[in-house]
Every structure is written in structure tokens, then in C-alpha cells.
Motif scaffolding. Structure first.
Motif, PDB file in Angstrom:
ATOM      1  N   ILE A 129       0.867  -1.178   0.000  1.00 59.55           N
ATOM      2  CA  ILE A 129       0.000   0.000   0.000  1.00 59.55           C
ATOM      3  C   ILE A 129       0.904   1.228   0.000  1.00 59.55           C
ATOM      4  O   ILE A 129       1.708   1.409   0.929  1.00 59.55           O
ATOM      5  N   SER A 130       0.808   2.023  -1.031  1.00 64.11           N
ATOM      6  CA  SER A 130       1.654   3.215  -1.154  1.00 64.11           C
ATOM      7  C   SER A 130       0.798   4.463  -0.943  1.00 64.11           C
ATOM      8  O   SER A 130       0.043   4.871  -1.833  1.00 64.11           O
ATOM      9  N   LYS A 131       0.896   5.042   0.266  1.00 66.04           N
ATOM     10  CA  LYS A 131       0.126   6.240   0.600  1.00 66.04           C
ATOM     11  C   LYS A 131       0.953   7.162   1.486  1.00 66.04           C
ATOM     12  O   LYS A 131       1.855   6.707   2.203  1.00 66.04           O
ATOM     13  N   ASP A 138      -2.888  10.028   4.150  1.00 67.02           N
ATOM     14  CA  ASP A 138      -3.839   9.161   3.467  1.00 67.02           C
ATOM     15  C   ASP A 138      -3.855   7.730   4.017  1.00 67.02           C
ATOM     16  O   ASP A 138      -4.773   6.955   3.706  1.00 67.02           O
ATOM     17  N   THR A 139      -2.829   7.346   4.775  1.00 68.38           N
ATOM     18  CA  THR A 139      -2.770   5.983   5.308  1.00 68.38           C
ATOM     19  C   THR A 139      -3.777   5.831   6.439  1.00 68.38           C
ATOM     20  O   THR A 139      -3.703   6.516   7.459  1.00 68.38           O
ATOM     21  N   THR A 140      -4.727   4.912   6.251  1.00 69.10           N
ATOM     22  CA  THR A 140      -5.750   4.687   7.267  1.00 69.10           C
ATOM     23  C   THR A 140      -5.257   3.654   8.280  1.00 69.10           C
ATOM     24  O   THR A 140      -4.300   2.904   8.025  1.00 69.10           O
ATOM     25  N   ASP A 181      -5.378   0.327   6.698  1.00 73.10           N
ATOM     26  CA  ASP A 181      -4.193   0.073   5.872  1.00 73.10           C
ATOM     27  C   ASP A 181      -3.033  -0.405   6.732  1.00 73.10           C
ATOM     28  O   ASP A 181      -2.347  -1.377   6.419  1.00 73.10           O
ATOM     29  N   TRP A 182      -2.788   0.347   7.804  1.00 70.43           N
ATOM     30  CA  TRP A 182      -1.668   0.047   8.707  1.00 70.43           C
ATOM     31  C   TRP A 182      -1.796  -1.365   9.286  1.00 70.43           C
ATOM     32  O   TRP A 182      -0.847  -2.140   9.271  1.00 70.43           O
ATOM     33  N   ASN A 215       5.536   8.539   0.602  1.00 65.70           N
ATOM     34  CA  ASN A 215       4.306   7.769   0.417  1.00 65.70           C
ATOM     35  C   ASN A 215       4.489   6.282   0.739  1.00 65.70           C
ATOM     36  O   ASN A 215       4.009   5.413   0.027  1.00 65.70           O
ATOM     37  N   GLY A 235       3.496   3.026   5.838  1.00 65.04           N
ATOM     38  CA  GLY A 235       2.952   1.752   6.304  1.00 65.04           C
ATOM     39  C   GLY A 235       3.754   0.564   5.817  1.00 65.04           C
ATOM     40  O   GLY A 235       4.145  -0.316   6.594  1.00 65.04           O
ATOM     41  N   TYR A 236       4.008   0.530   4.520  1.00 69.84           N
ATOM     42  CA  TYR A 236       4.735  -0.589   3.911  1.00 69.84           C
ATOM     43  C   TYR A 236       6.181  -0.630   4.388  1.00 69.84           C
ATOM     44  O   TYR A 236       6.688  -1.681   4.799  1.00 69.84           O
TER      45      TYR A 236
END
Length: 698
Positions: free
Chosen positions: A528-530, A534-536, A539-540, A585, A588-589
Motif C-alpha cells: 500500500i503506497s500512501k 492518506d494511510t488509514t 491500511d496500517w 508515500n 505503512g509498507y
């Protein structure tokens, strides 16, 4: 009207046969294949078939008779032209002029090469003269359970007479070789017009003028013996002395077997690492739960093809079905003495029977292990060999069942069995076998293996000899991946790496399929690239669950199995350059990948004492063939670099030092380096990224 059969499969297809025309060799191969397709007729690698044709001698241009026969080490079920030998029949028969008796058997095998007609021949087997000294155009030598039951019965010759009258010959047990061929020839001379010969403790010879006549003769003889045995079983009312213990329910048996397999595998691998197989079929349970098990099992098998693959006798576990086999230490205390005793008895067998020129003693561990109430385990150098050993012992069970119903089962004397097992010709055959591949005898579990990088890793591990359990989220994807492999190479298991019970079930399947696990590759992933904003939280948590928690649970559950086996092991985690390099961005990842990398180092430090090595492979820019580059991730990375999605492969290739596009197969090679080459490396990171200076770890 065609005869119907109850105890064998009639598989002859007239259309297929007619399409082969008058090609007698093709028809002989067709007959061989359909005979080999029925395990009640003969097992993998068992028996041999032949035909004789008239050919032009390439030197004299005269018509000569040539015998085409299954070559050494082949299997009639899969036999093709590359697996047969073509010999001048007359030359083979002329070997009678130079035969010096039983002590001359090994020399005679070497002389078969002087009879070769077809220069592309497979090496002729020891059974070649058994076919060549008989005059028939088409001959089958088979090991049907029913016939071996007759052959292994205490009063085999009388029983043969009772079943077939004067239409079948009988020859007492003798080791295969030239002299046995002479005995078959003599039997035919003394009993002209017979349709076949029963070999005491061994098997069956049948024949015909055409391939079809030979096939029908074989089936009819086997059917008649089967009917006779079925009648005897019915008259007796019970088999193997009746039931002594009751089986566990099917699911309980599977659970108990899965829990015990790694322990048994470790014990059976004291000299050479083994791959396992488990079966709890009805015939196996009938035998292992019976009153006669303790009497029959130590006797060993009768047919040479059986005990060559199953060893002289099985090991019976002294475990009650009510015992908790999850307590490794307690179960080992009970199992270790049984294995020690088995090995010592095998050494005594070797020492008591060996000759001055006998090959060195082979691995003394059991091949067949019986757990009454649960099932039967087999262990060998690879899955196919372990499965085939199990199938052969099932054949042996059927033989014991039939022979006991007829009168009384008899096995080969120990010396005769030894002389087969340690025959110099058998040893030579073993020495001719190709070298094992680097990952032979290894079992791998690969997550995310239905496609992309995971599938490439599985492909590489299989190519290097490993058995692999492919895991992924959907049955459909796994079944599609399964089509690309041969039988016995892989197994599949649905596995959601975010769920503990799903991981446990996948490992259970690995234990039942192959015996345990040696290599764990955590390749399942998503990207997930945010930006931070924008990272929810969803997502995390998803990234943490799949990449980090999944890696943790795969290691935790897998290491428990590795420790049971006490064979060491490998864990390889597929992380990313993004765990080392900061970029936009990617919070998370990148964080999840960094956690994967450091967990690898922590586990390497913790598990080194158990000889479990833990390493990381860091890919970067694997766009072609990688699932994570489908959809939003590719769009996000393209946005971050201010380029178009279709330009990503070129972009990533240009930015590495080697300016190479990185493929899933390149990551697979990195994994193989960790598990197949770098045997003394742990806690390391291998970057497979074409060279990214900002990702250098040192």
C-alpha cells in the motif's frame, strides 16, 4: 462377448490398440502401461513385460528374432521405448553354452550386453533370460497380490494345482537370474500346453501369441486366483485373527499422525534425512489393528520387490491411541528405545547374513512404521519412494491376508532375503542412480505461492529437489498452480497468514503430506503506497498483520515442528529494499518491511543453537510477474516518481547499478542461495535489486 472382471481392471481400448496397427512393440508398451495402471496387478517398478518380433539384422540383412523387454529399473505403468532393451533372442539363448551355474549369475548379466540388437537399449535387467528362454511372442511377469498370496502360501504347489489343475506350472522360490530362466524353460518342457507359471514366493509368468491374448490371459489368471481367495476369506469368517483394537475416528487419526510425523521423521533420519508418507486405508487398519499383527509383521515380506522397498520388516510403535503425542519429551522417551532396538536387530541381521564381498550395511532405520489404531507411516529419500514403499507394504498386507486365508503365510528365509537386498547387482543399480539434487530430502512451506514471487520461489525449490507445500488464500489459485508440477513434488494448503488456526492447519497438511518442514519462506505480501495523511488505520493494520504478524506466526508454528524433528532448518523472509531506504508515500509498507527485517535478525540470534538459520531476501522493483504491482500500488509508485505506470519497469531498471529488470525468478535464486548454498550463514540480508547503493546494509 468380452469377459467381465471383478478383481482387476479391464482397460484394453480397441480403438487405441487398433490405432497402433501391427506395431508389436507399440502394442507391448500399451499392454504394459494398462497393466501397470492397476496396483492389484503390479506396483511401481514391479514386474516386467516383453514381446518378440522379426527384424532385419543390420549387418547381414537377414531376418532375426528380437526380444523387446523392460529394462533395468523401469516401471511398466510408464514404460516407453526409451525404457526397453532390444536383444537378439538366439544370442541370448546361446548363453546357455557358457553358463557355469548359480555362482555365475552376476557374470551372466554382463554378457547380456553382447546380445544387444538395438543400440539405444536400456540396460537389460536380471529378469531378461526369464523372458528370452521362453518361446512365446508376448510375455508378462507380474506381481499381483492374489498370485503372490498363492505363491507365499505354505502349500503353494498344491494350491496352484487345486486352482488351475494342469493348466499352470509351478516353480519353487529361486533368486531371479539365468538359472531361474532355465527352470521356467524346464517347467514348460515338462508341462507343454500350460498357460502360465507360478513362481514360489515371487509372482507370475503368463503369455500369449498377441499382446491382447497375453493381456487377457494375465487378467484371467489373476481373476481366478482372486476369486479363490475371496471364497477362502468368506469361509474363514475373519482375517488376521480378528480385531484386537479399535481405530480412532478418521479426523482423530489424521490429527494424531500429523502431531507424531515430525518426531518419527527425526528418529528415522538419524543417518539420512527422510521424507514421509502416511496412510490409514481400510486394509491397512484391518491389518494393524488385528490379533495377528505381532505374529505376521516380524516375518517380513515374501516377494523380493516388496522387501527391497519396505525393508525386511516394519517397526510397530509401542504407543496407545489414548496417549498424548504432543508432549515431545515424553513421547521420545517411549519411541527412542523402539528405534534403537530396531537398528540393533537390523545390524544383527546384516552381521549374521553378510558375505565376504557384501556391500557395506545400509541405513538401519525402519522404512515402514505401524501405529495400531492410527495408521502406517513410511520414510524414504523422497516422496515418491516413500509413497511407493507404502504401496508395496499394502501389497504385502494383501498377500498375507490371502495366504492366511488359503492356509498359512510364509516369508523368505532371512538369508535369502539378505542375498536379494545386498546383491551386488542391486548395489550396482543403486550406484548408477543420478546424484541427488541440493534440496533433496527437504520440505518447504511457501506462503503466497500461487503466483508471482511466491510461485517462482516454489518452482526453484522444486527444481532443486525439495518437496513444497504451496499456501495461498484461495483453493482455485492453488489448484491452478498445482497443475504445473508433477506428482509427489508439491502439496497445497489454503492459508491466511493473519489467522493462527489457518497457519496451524497448513502445517498439519505439510506434516501429513511429507513428514514435517525444513524450510519456511514467508513470501505472502501486499503493498500500500500512501502518504502519512492518506494511510488509514485499516491500511496500517493490514500491512502489519500480513507482513509482520504473519511472519511471526509462520516462524513460531514452524519452529515448533523443526524442534520436534531435531534436524535444523531454514527460514527465509521476503522483505524489501523499502525496509532499509526512506522514501515518500511509504510509511505503512516501509515500516512493516523494516519490522520483518529486524525480526529476522532477532530469530537468527535466538534459533542458532537449534541450527535453524534465519535470513532475509530484499527484492526491489519486481514489476514483471509480481502481484503487488497490480492496481493501486503501481499507481502510487508511479505518482511518487512522477511517471506513467507503464514506465515503471524501465524506471526501476535504470535506477539500479546494473540497470537490470528484476524478475521473480531472481528473488527465487536469492532464496535458494540462503537454503541451498550458504549453509553457514544466518541473520543476513541478501539484496536482489540490481544494486541500490542506498540499500547497502554495510
Amino acid at each position: 462377448m468380452e469377459k467381465t472382471f471383478q478383481y482387476v481392471d479391464y482397460l484394453w481400448d480397441n480403438e487405441k490398440a487398433q490405432a497402433l496397427g501391427d506395431d508389436q512393440v507399440a502394442l507391448f508398451l500399451y499392454r504394459s502401461n494398462i497393466l501397470g495402471a492397476d496396483l492389484r496387478i503390479t506396483n511401481y517398478g514391479g514386474g516386467n513385460t516383453s514381446c518378440k518380433t522379426i527384424e532385419k539384422d543390420p549387418l547381414t540383412e537377414e531376418d532375426v528374432e528380437v526380444m523387446w523387454v523392460k529394462g533395468s529399473g523401469g516401471d511398466i505403468g510408464t514404460l516407453d521405448r526409451s525404457g526397453i532393451a532390444g536383444l537378439y533372442t538366439e544370442r541370448l539363448r546361446n548363453l546357455k553354452n557358457v553358463y557355469r551355474g548359480i555362482e555365475d549369475e552376476d557374470r551372466m548379466v554382463g554378457l547380456f550386453n553382447h546380445c544387444i540388437y538395438d543400440l539405444n537399449s536400456k540396460a537389460p535387467s536380471i529378469d531378461t533370460p526369464l523372458h528370452g528362454l521362453l518361446p512365446f511372442k508376448h510375455i508378462d511377469h507380474l506381481h499381483p497380490d492374489a498370485l503372490i498370496a498363492v505363491a507365499a502360501a505354505k502349500d503353494s504347489e498344491q494350491v496352484t494345482k487345486e486352482i488351475w489343475g494342469d493348466t499352470m506350472g509351478w516353480v519353487p522360490w529361486q533368486r531371479p537370474g539365468f538359472d531361474l530362466g532355465l527352470q521356467l524353460e524346464k517347467c514348460l518342457e515338462e508341462n507343454p500346453g500350460i498357460r502360465g507359471i507360478v513362481l514360489g514366493s515371487h509372482g507370475l509368468f503368463t503369455w500369449g501369441d498377441t499382446s491382447y491374448e497375453c493381456y487377457m490371459n494375465s487378467l484371467d489368471v489373476i481373476e481366478t486366483a482372486s476369486e479363490y481367495i475371496a471364497k477362502k476369506v468368506k469361509e474363514k469368517g475373519s482375517t488376521f485373527g480378528g480385531q484386537k483394537i479399535k481405530s480412532l475416528a478418521a479426523e482423530e487419526r489424521k490429527q494424531k499422525a500429523a502431531e507424531l510425523m515430525p518426531l518419527l521423521r527425526g528418529l528415522a533420519s538419524s543417518e539420512n534425512q527422510m521424507i514421509g508418507h502416511f496412510t490409514d486405508s481400510d486394509i491397512v487398519l484391518e491389518y494393524i489393528n488385528s490379533n495377528d499383527l505381532e505374529r505376521l509383521a516380524p516375518m517380513g515380506t515374501s516377494c523380493p520387490d516388496h522387501f527391497l522397498r519396505t525393508k525386511i520388516q516394519p517397526l510397530i510403535l509401542n504407543l496407545d491411541t489414548s496417549e498424548n503425542v504432543t508432549n515431545t519429551e515424553e513421547v521420545l522417551k517411549k519411541l527412542q528405545p523402539s528405534f534403537d532396538r530396531y537398528r540393533e536387530e537390523y545390524r544383527e541381521y546384516y552381521e549374521n547374513c553378510k558375505h565376504d564381498n557384501s556391500p557395506a550395511m545400509r541405513d538401519p532405520n525402519p522404512v515402514i512404521i505401524i501405529y495400531p489404531g492410527v495408521g502406517m507411516f513410511s520414510f524414504a529419500k523422497n516422496k515418491q519412494t516413500a509413497r511407493v514403499a507404502s504401496e508395496f507394504y499394502v501389497n504385502a498386507i494383501n498377500v498375507m491376508r490371502g495366504a492366511e486365508a488359503i492356509s498359512q503365510y510364509t516369508s523368505l528365509p532371512r538369508q535369502e532375503a539378505f542375498d536379494i537386498e545386498y546383491w551386488l547387482l542391486e548395489e550396482a543399480k543403486l550406484q548408477r542412480m543420478p546424484a541427488e539434487k541440493p534440496l533433496s530430502r527437504k520440505i518447504a512451506v511457501v506462503t503466497g505461492a500461487a503466483g508471482g514471487i511466491g510461485k517462482a520461489i516454489a518452482d526453484k525449490l522444486v527444481a532443486e529437489g525439495a518437496n513444497v507445500v504451496l499456501t495461498d488464500l484461495t483453493e482455485e489459485a492453488l489448484q491452478q498452480a498445482l497443475k504445473t508440477y508433477k506428482k509427489d513434488q508439491v502439496s497445497v494448503a489454503i492459508c491466511d497468514v493473519t489467522k493462527e488456526d489457518s497457519i496451524e492447519e497448513a502445517y498439519k497438511k505439510a506434516c501429513l503430506a511429507f513428514g514435517g518442514v525444513d524450510i519456511i519462506v514467508h513470501s505472502a505480501g501486499l503493498a500500500i503506497s500512501k502518504s502519512l495523511e492518506d494511510t488509514t488505520l485499516k491500511d496500517w493494520e493490514l500491512l502489519q498483520d500480513v507482513l509482520v504478524k504473519g511472519q511471526f506466526m509462520m516462524a513460531q508454528k514452524g519452529v515448533a515442528i523443526m524442534k520436534k524433528q531435531n534436524l535444523g532448518g531454514d527460514i527465509v523472509n521476503i522483505a524489501s529494499k523499502n525496509g532499509l531506504v526512506s522514501g515518500p508515500n511509504n510509511v505503512g509498507y516501509g515500516t512493516a518491511k523494516a519490522a520483518q527485517q529486524h525480526m529476522t535478525r532477532l530469530l537468527a540470534a535466538e534459533l542458532g543453537g537449534d541450527h535453524i538459520r534465519v535470513n532475509t531476501v530484499n527484492p526491489d522493483g519486481v514489476i514483471v510477474g509480481s502481484k503487488i504491482w497490480e492496481g493501486e500500488w503501481a499507481e502510487g509508485r508511479a505518482k511518487a516518481y512522477n511517471i506513467e505506470v507503464e514506465d515503471l519497469p524501465k524506471h526501476y531498471a535504470k535506477r539500479n547499478l546494473l540497470q537490470e529488470i528484476i524478475l521473480p525468478e531472481d528473488i527465487a535464486k536469492g532464496v535458494f542461495a540462503c537454503v541451498g548454498i550458504l549453509e553457514k550463514s544466518t541473520g543476513n540480508t541478501i539484496n536482489v535489486d540490481g544494486g541500490m547503493a542506498n540499500a547497502f546494509v554495510r
